[in-house]
Structure formats: structure tokens, C-alpha cells
Write an enzyme that holds these catalytic residues in place. Sequence first.
Site, PDB file in Angstrom:
ATOM      1  N   GLY A  18       0.840  -1.208   0.000  1.00  0.00           N
ATOM      2  CA  GLY A  18       0.000   0.000   0.000  1.00  0.00           C
ATOM      3  C   GLY A  18       0.869   1.248   0.000  1.00  0.00           C
ATOM      4  N   ARG A  28      13.445  10.133  -3.274  1.00  0.00           N
ATOM      5  CA  ARG A  28      14.318  11.284  -3.566  1.00  0.00           C
ATOM      6  C   ARG A  28      15.572  11.247  -2.685  1.00  0.00           C
ATOM      7  NH1 ARG A  28      14.618  16.238  -0.888  1.00  0.00           N
ATOM      8  NH2 ARG A  28      15.170  18.069  -2.159  1.00  0.00           N
ATOM      9  N   ALA A  29      15.360  10.968  -1.395  1.00  0.00           N
ATOM     10  CA  ALA A  29      16.500  10.971  -0.463  1.00  0.00           C
ATOM     11  C   ALA A  29      17.476   9.842  -0.800  1.00  0.00           C
ATOM     12  CB  ALA A  29      15.985  10.833   0.972  1.00  0.00           C
ATOM     13  N   VAL A  30      16.943   8.679  -1.166  1.00  0.00           N
ATOM     14  CA  VAL A  30      17.823   7.552  -1.531  1.00  0.00           C
ATOM     15  C   VAL A  30      18.667   7.952  -2.743  1.00  0.00           C
ATOM     16  CG1 VAL A  30      17.852   5.206  -2.491  1.00  0.00           C
ATOM     17  CG2 VAL A  30      16.297   5.749  -0.596  1.00  0.00           C
ATOM     18  N   ARG A  79       1.261  -5.381  -5.495  1.00  0.00           N
ATOM     19  CA  ARG A  79       1.452  -6.563  -4.664  1.00  0.00           C
ATOM     20  C   ARG A  79       1.661  -7.715  -5.639  1.00  0.00           C
ATOM     21  NH1 ARG A  79      -2.838  -3.858  -1.288  1.00  0.00           N
ATOM     22  NH2 ARG A  79      -1.749  -3.242   0.602  1.00  0.00           N
ATOM     23  N   ASP A 110       5.334  -4.350   6.241  1.00  0.00           N
ATOM     24  CA  ASP A 110       5.866  -5.674   6.610  1.00  0.00           C
ATOM     25  C   ASP A 110       5.907  -6.659   5.439  1.00  0.00           C
ATOM     26  OD1 ASP A 110       3.115  -5.828   6.583  1.00  0.00           O
ATOM     27  OD2 ASP A 110       2.945  -7.017   8.407  1.00  0.00           O
ATOM     28  N   THR A 133       4.208   3.066   5.659  1.00  0.00           N
ATOM     29  CA  THR A 133       2.822   2.578   5.603  1.00  0.00           C
ATOM     30  C   THR A 133       1.980   3.501   6.473  1.00  0.00           C
ATOM     31  OG1 THR A 133       1.311   0.905   6.499  1.00  0.00           O
ATOM     32  CG2 THR A 133       3.538   0.822   7.324  1.00  0.00           C
ATOM     33  N   ASP A 135      -0.347   2.649   8.199  1.00  0.00           N
ATOM     34  CA  ASP A 135      -0.835   1.915   9.384  1.00  0.00           C
ATOM     35  C   ASP A 135       0.043   2.085  10.619  1.00  0.00           C
ATOM     36  OD1 ASP A 135      -2.976   1.032   7.941  1.00  0.00           O
ATOM     37  OD2 ASP A 135      -2.174  -0.963   7.546  1.00  0.00           O
ATOM     38  N   ASP A 137       2.354   0.289  11.753  1.00  0.00           N
ATOM     39  CA  ASP A 137       2.382  -0.952  12.544  1.00  0.00           C
ATOM     40  C   ASP A 137       3.738  -1.670  12.526  1.00  0.00           C
ATOM     41  OD1 ASP A 137       2.218  -1.581   9.888  1.00  0.00           O
ATOM     42  OD2 ASP A 137       0.572  -3.004  10.063  1.00  0.00           O
ATOM     43  N   MET A 177      -8.871   3.630   8.175  1.00  0.00           N
ATOM     44  CA  MET A 177      -8.073   2.457   7.785  1.00  0.00           C
ATOM     45  C   MET A 177      -7.329   1.871   8.967  1.00  0.00           C
ATOM     46  SD  MET A 177      -6.598   2.877   3.975  1.00  0.00           S
ATOM     47  CE  MET A 177      -7.582   2.278   2.616  1.00  0.00           C
ATOM     48  N   GLY A 178      -6.893   0.666   8.797  1.00  0.00           N
ATOM     49  CA  GLY A 178      -6.171  -0.062   9.839  1.00  0.00           C
ATOM     50  C   GLY A 178      -6.715  -1.466   9.911  1.00  0.00           C
ATOM     51  N   ARG A 179      -6.176  -2.315   9.014  1.00  0.00           N
ATOM     52  CA  ARG A 179      -6.682  -3.686   8.914  1.00  0.00           C
ATOM     53  C   ARG A 179      -6.355  -4.495  10.175  1.00  0.00           C
ATOM     54  NH1 ARG A 179      -5.241  -5.618   3.306  1.00  0.00           N
ATOM     55  NH2 ARG A 179      -3.221  -5.038   4.113  1.00  0.00           N
ATOM     56  N   GLU A 195     -16.507  10.288  20.648  1.00  0.00           N
ATOM     57  CA  GLU A 195     -17.137   9.705  21.836  1.00  0.00           C
ATOM     58  C   GLU A 195     -16.633   8.291  22.098  1.00  0.00           C
ATOM     59  OE1 GLU A 195     -18.755  12.023  20.026  1.00  0.00           O
ATOM     60  OE2 GLU A 195     -18.942  13.331  21.772  1.00  0.00           O
ATOM     61  N   GLU A 230     -11.076  -0.193  10.525  1.00  0.00           N
ATOM     62  CA  GLU A 230     -11.655  -1.173   9.590  1.00  0.00           C
ATOM     63  C   GLU A 230     -11.450  -2.614  10.072  1.00  0.00           C
ATOM     64  OE1 GLU A 230      -8.031  -0.770   6.423  1.00  0.00           O
ATOM     65  OE2 GLU A 230      -9.710  -1.961   5.781  1.00  0.00           O
ATOM     66  N   ARG A 254     -25.715   7.757  10.803  1.00  0.00           N
ATOM     67  CA  ARG A 254     -25.071   7.742   9.483  1.00  0.00           C
ATOM     68  C   ARG A 254     -23.722   7.039   9.573  1.00  0.00           C
ATOM     69  NH1 ARG A 254     -29.406   9.275   8.334  1.00  0.00           N
ATOM     70  NH2 ARG A 254     -30.053  10.981   6.969  1.00  0.00           N
TER      71      ARG A 254
HETATM   72  O1  F6P Z   1      -1.632   0.490   3.450  1.00  0.00           O
HETATM   73  C1  F6P Z   1      -2.269  -0.144   4.492  1.00  0.00           C
HETATM   74  C2  F6P Z   1      -3.729  -0.190   4.200  1.00  0.00           C
HETATM   75  O2  F6P Z   1      -4.117   1.114   3.958  1.00  0.00           O
HETATM   76  C3  F6P Z   1      -4.607  -0.832   5.248  1.00  0.00           C
HETATM   77  O3  F6P Z   1      -4.914   0.005   6.325  1.00  0.00           O
HETATM   78  C4  F6P Z   1      -5.792  -1.228   4.414  1.00  0.00           C
HETATM   79  O4  F6P Z   1      -6.492  -2.264   4.991  1.00  0.00           O
HETATM   80  C5  F6P Z   1      -5.149  -1.667   3.153  1.00  0.00           C
HETATM   81  O5  F6P Z   1      -3.978  -0.925   3.019  1.00  0.00           O
HETATM   82  C6  F6P Z   1      -5.995  -1.545   1.914  1.00  0.00           C
HETATM   83  O6  F6P Z   1      -5.195  -1.764   0.813  1.00  0.00           O
HETATM   84  P1  F6P Z   1      -5.630  -1.994  -0.683  1.00  0.00           P
HETATM   85  O7  F6P Z   1      -6.843  -1.216  -0.931  1.00  0.00           O
HETATM   86  O8  F6P Z   1      -4.463  -1.535  -1.463  1.00  0.00           O
HETATM   87  O9  F6P Z   1      -5.851  -3.456  -0.810  1.00  0.00           O
END
Ligand code: F6P
Length: 329
Positions: A18, A28-30, A79, A110, A133, A135, A137, A177-179, A195, A230, A254
Site C-alpha cells: 500500500g 528522492r533521499a535515496v 502486490r 511488513d 505505511t 498503518d 504498525d 483504515m487499519g486492517r 465519543e 476497519e 449515518r
Molecule cells: O496500506 C495499508 C492499508 O491502507 C490498510 O490500512 C488497508 O487495509 C489496506 O492498506 C488496503 O489496501 P488496498 O486497498 O491496497 O488493498
Amino acid sequence: MTDDIIKVKTIGVLTSGGDSPGMNAAIRAVVRAASTVNLKVYGIKHGYYGLIHEEFTELDTHSVSNIIQRGGTILKSARSEEFRTKEGREKAAKNLKKYNIDALVVIGGDGTFTGGNFLAKEHGFNVVGVPATIDNDIIGTDETIGYDSALNTALEAIDKIRDTADAHERMFLVEVMGRDTGFIALETSIATGAELALLPEELTHVEEVKRQLHDMLKAQRRSSLVVVAEGDETGGAIKLAEKIKDDFSHYDMRVCILGHIQRGGAPTARDRVLASRLGAAAVRVLLEGHSEVMVGVVNNALKITPLRVAISKKKELDHTLIELAKLLR
Ligand code: F6P
């Protein structure tokens, strides 16, 4: 540090998984750090897919002009299922040899590091990871590239949702986001005064969520914002709404899913600086003879973490922040 000092003359750089705001600043830095010590740099397009399918393009200092402020990645990202196979990685290694590439800088999360680790283990390539990323993580760095930008994008959106929620005295379930991890959910919930925050790291009892929301409504809150990661065990904001809507039929509910807007946009200043630091550090540590490591920043100092450690577990949320969110709601 490896026993034999690595003689690096040519490096490759790729972005994978992602995308995240700040990847361009890292590329750029690399490239700029490598150019100053006369290293040849190949950009590899479409991540590991491009490594297998020979999408190599030489980059010089001018190729990375005017990209520090841009979201996405000029090298594109993908991917690759093929790279998960031994045969795919053999093709990739063959291409790296063909272009005399001695070392690879892999920018991503990762999954990206797992791929780089395989390449190093199976084919003896020198690999350095740069954590990017939204995330956040990855262990071995206080923040990953793109996290701060995503956080601010979500924050801005949720502030706007609060305005309309307040105007109509509605309840909003906002999915961020945050799988697997709840960094964005937790910090946005604190920063927006939400809340409730539902996080993948914590068990979510739907009955308890209902009780808390009822209590808040009784306390005459004019609007309610629930931030849902998510990856929360309820299955996200839409599923949560299904589960609680009958109890709040008198209340106009909503759902809003922020989705991929969190991955795009210009990187914040913090992400640009972090990406610049880490991209330059990746080149430096390669020249110093390190391989199979990730560069990170911990307590404002550069830290090197073995790739196998970086991919061994997910970074944990700061529990004091979880408590703070509860205390202040
Ligand atoms: O990059 C991480 C992330 O944004 C996750 O939080 C999310 O679940 C996932 O990628 C979605 O990725 P894609 O839509 O590319 O499959």
C-alpha cells in the site's frame, strides 16, 4: 554488520504494498544520497512485480526533482503473487545480477520487508528496508512514513463530519483504515474528541458499545462520533451500524467510510522530514556494511533493526493513549 564489508556500486530502489504519503520523499533521499557518493541507482517500477519483469529505470538527481511534495509513488506500487514463489524470486535475483545491482532499498511495510528478507536469505542480496505505511504498525521506528499524513487527512475529514453531525444532532460511525492495527483510529479519536473508538487490538462487545452510547445520549450530547478501525472485530462501521441500529432507531445514524483518501495527498512536513532522514540513512547503512536491516527513528535517533525482527510482530498501541481516550470522552 556483515563480516565482509559490502562494496556497493549500484543500488536498486522500489516501493511496494500500500502506498503512503512520503514515499516520493524517501525515493528522492535515496537517489540524492546515493548520487553524492557516485552510486548508480536503478528505480524499479511496480515493486517486486517490476523486479521480476525487468522494469528498471536509471535515476539521477534530476529524476527526483519536484517530487518531495507529491503523494503516491513515482515508482508505482503493486502486490506481487509471483514474488511469493521461489521461482519468482529466482527471476528477480537474476535480473538484479544482470544489472549489477549490489544492494536494494525496499520502501514499504511488513509485506515489503518479508519479500526483501527472502531475497537476502535465498540469494545473498544486501537489502535495507525503509518503513512506509499509513498503518504505523512496524516495530523499530516511532512512526512510519505516511502515518502522520494519513492521521491529519482523517482528522480533517472527521472535524468536518462533526460539524454536520452537530448541525443535525446525529450519530456518525466513521471508519478509518487499519486492517490489523488501530493507530489511526486511536489517535484521530483523541484528536477529534470522538465519543468512542473501536480498535482491532481490543475486544468489542456490541452490548457495551450500545450502553456507552445510550449513556452519552442521556447526558445530552448533541452529536456522537464513533471512530471504527476497519479491522475492528465487529467487521467495520457498516456491520456495526447493522448491529446497533434498532436500539437507536429514534436517533438519526449515518455511516461514513473514509477509505483511500487516507492514503493519498501531499505528505505533511513531518513525513517529508522523516522520509528524507530514512532514505538517506538507508544508503549510509548499506555503505557501512549493514544488510537485512530496517532503518527507523526512535526517540529522535536513527535506529537499525534486523528485518527478521521488524517482521516478527506488529507494533503495539500505547496503552496510556487508550486510557487517555477513555478518560477524556
Ligand atoms: O496500506 C495499508 C492499508 O491502507 C490498510 O490500512 C488497508 O487495509 C489496506 O492498506 C488496503 O489496501 P488496498 O486497498 O491496497 O488493498
